[in-house]
Design an enzyme around this catalytic site. Structure first.
Site, PDB file in Angstrom:
ATOM      1  N   CYS A  76       0.807  -1.515  -0.035  1.00  0.00           N
ATOM      2  CA  CYS A  76      -0.257   0.089   0.063  1.00  0.00           C
ATOM      3  C   CYS A  76       1.110   1.803   0.197  1.00  0.00           C
ATOM      4  O   CYS A  76       1.801   1.672   0.898  1.00  0.00           O
ATOM      5  CB  CYS A  76      -1.755   0.122   0.886  1.00  0.00           C
ATOM      6  SG  CYS A  76      -1.674   1.423   1.307  1.00  0.00           S
ATOM      7  N   ASN A 197      -6.328  -6.339  -7.812  1.00  0.00           N
ATOM      8  CA  ASN A 197      -6.963  -5.014  -7.584  1.00  0.00           C
ATOM      9  C   ASN A 197      -7.021  -4.186  -9.422  1.00  0.00           C
ATOM     10  O   ASN A 197      -6.494  -4.735 -10.616  1.00  0.00           O
ATOM     11  CB  ASN A 197      -6.154  -3.742  -7.290  1.00  0.00           C
ATOM     12  CG  ASN A 197      -5.368  -3.828  -6.133  1.00  0.00           C
ATOM     13  OD1 ASN A 197      -5.778  -3.679  -5.286  1.00  0.00           O
ATOM     14  ND2 ASN A 197      -4.323  -5.153  -6.091  1.00  0.00           N
ATOM     15  N   CYS A 224      -5.661   4.671  -4.474  1.00  0.00           N
ATOM     16  CA  CYS A 224      -4.784   3.320  -4.960  1.00  0.00           C
ATOM     17  C   CYS A 224      -3.401   3.696  -5.366  1.00  0.00           C
ATOM     18  O   CYS A 224      -3.054   3.622  -6.243  1.00  0.00           O
ATOM     19  CB  CYS A 224      -5.191   2.588  -4.840  1.00  0.00           C
ATOM     20  SG  CYS A 224      -4.885   0.537  -5.031  1.00  0.00           S
ATOM     21  N   SER A 226      -0.607   1.428  -5.162  1.00  0.00           N
ATOM     22  CA  SER A 226       0.408   0.412  -6.255  1.00  0.00           C
ATOM     23  C   SER A 226      -0.466   0.337  -7.652  1.00  0.00           C
ATOM     24  O   SER A 226      -0.475   0.348  -8.413  1.00  0.00           O
ATOM     25  CB  SER A 226       0.036  -0.815  -5.223  1.00  0.00           C
ATOM     26  OG  SER A 226      -1.628  -0.857  -5.061  1.00  0.00           O
TER      27      SER A 226
END
Length: 298
Positions: A76, A197, A224, A226
């Site tokens: 993260c 994801n 987000c 990443s």
């Protein structure tokens, strides 16, 4: 009931983060505590960054990451920036080496308050992402949503940034796609044995793009880190952009992603403090540090 630990409610360009101080303790933040904290509007979060004592010499801390459904996460980037901001404010230190289940992370706070995190090298091999079947070229794999002859989304680039990502390239505004509907289906598609994801990305210039992400274990999020890295790397890899890109998140916040010549991906952006308190790492009961403003079950 276990002893309560300090925490900070923070965000990284809208990615809601709880930094839990588990230093000096043998326990962990329980999945049930994560679920309870996520259910409370005041402490709703996308990831918990549980900061533990270091396990490896030369590192400052070990960080365990939990999603809002209590499941573990490998990476993260936005949360890591929040950890840096919290620890830098406490200790005065500007550079850190953290260990996670995915490996080591180097991070530094700059003079202007922005924070850079080295998320390491992307992995493109189908077994490293991982995928359930072999794809020799992961710049675009066979996967689509919608009618066979007119798919809504198709042929994503896939990559691991310590966690699995699929990036679907679109020409229209990212808000015109029903990611809330498609996200869960794609996250749990059998091609992703560890789930994934799911990001929709619109490239707007050689050095800019806009994204929306359905996060594995968290759902729709305002940002987000990443995923921003995965999208930037995949865009450069497919010739859509150069190797330094400004990524705009759903929150409107921006991250600068640089895929360096040494193959490391550097994410730079801000972190924002919201409030602090103390929480029970077993149950999720919590209270603010500010007198008279308490939340959760005591």
């Amino acid at each position: 009931m276990s002893a309560r630990v300090p925490f900070a409610k923070m965000n990284g360009i809208g990615n809601e983060i709880i930094v839990a101080d588990m230093r000096g303790r043998a326990g962990r933040v329980a999945p049930a505590a994560a679920v309870a904290l996520a259910a409370d509007p005041a402490t709703r979060f996308d990831q918990i960054m549980a900061v533990h004592d270091p396990k490896t010499p030369g590192t400052q801390n070990y960080i365990e990451i939990l999603n809002s459904d209590g499941s573990p996460a490998q990476a993260c980037g936005n949360g890591t920036r929040c950890v840096v901001a919290a620890l830098a404010a406490e200790t005065g230190r500007r550079d850190f080496v953290f260990e996670t289940v995915a490996g080591l992370l180097n991070a530094v706070e700059h003079e202007d308050g922005s924070i850079s995190v080295d998320l390491g090298r992307p992995r493109f091999g189908w077994q490293d992402i991982p995928l359930a079947e072999e794809f020799r070229d992961t710049r675009a794999i066979e996967l689509q949503i919608g009618p066979i002859d007119a798919p809504v989304l198709h042929s994503p680039s896939v990559v691991s940034m310590g966690n699995p990502h699929a990036v679907f390239w679109v020409d229209r505004d990212v808000w015109s796609y029903d990611l809330e509907r498609f996200g869960p289906l794609l996250e749990n598609h059998p091609i992703f044995p560890e789930r994934a994801n799911i990001t929709i990305a619109q490239v707007t210039s050689r050095d800019a793009m806009t994204i929306r992400t359905w996060e594995r274990g968290a759902g729709l999020t305002l940002a987000c880190g990443s995923a921003a890295c995965a999208a930037a790397v995949s865009a450069a890899r497919t010739g859509r952009t150069g190797r330094t890109v400004t990524v705009t998140a759903p929150s409107g916040g921006k991250l600068v992603i640089e895929w360096r010549d040494d193959d490391h991906v550097i994410m730079t952006g801000p972190a924002e403090w919201e409030f602090s308190g103390r929480l029970d790492p077993e149950t999720g009961a919590w209270a603010r540090d500010v007198e008279g403003a308490a939340g959760g079950a005591a």
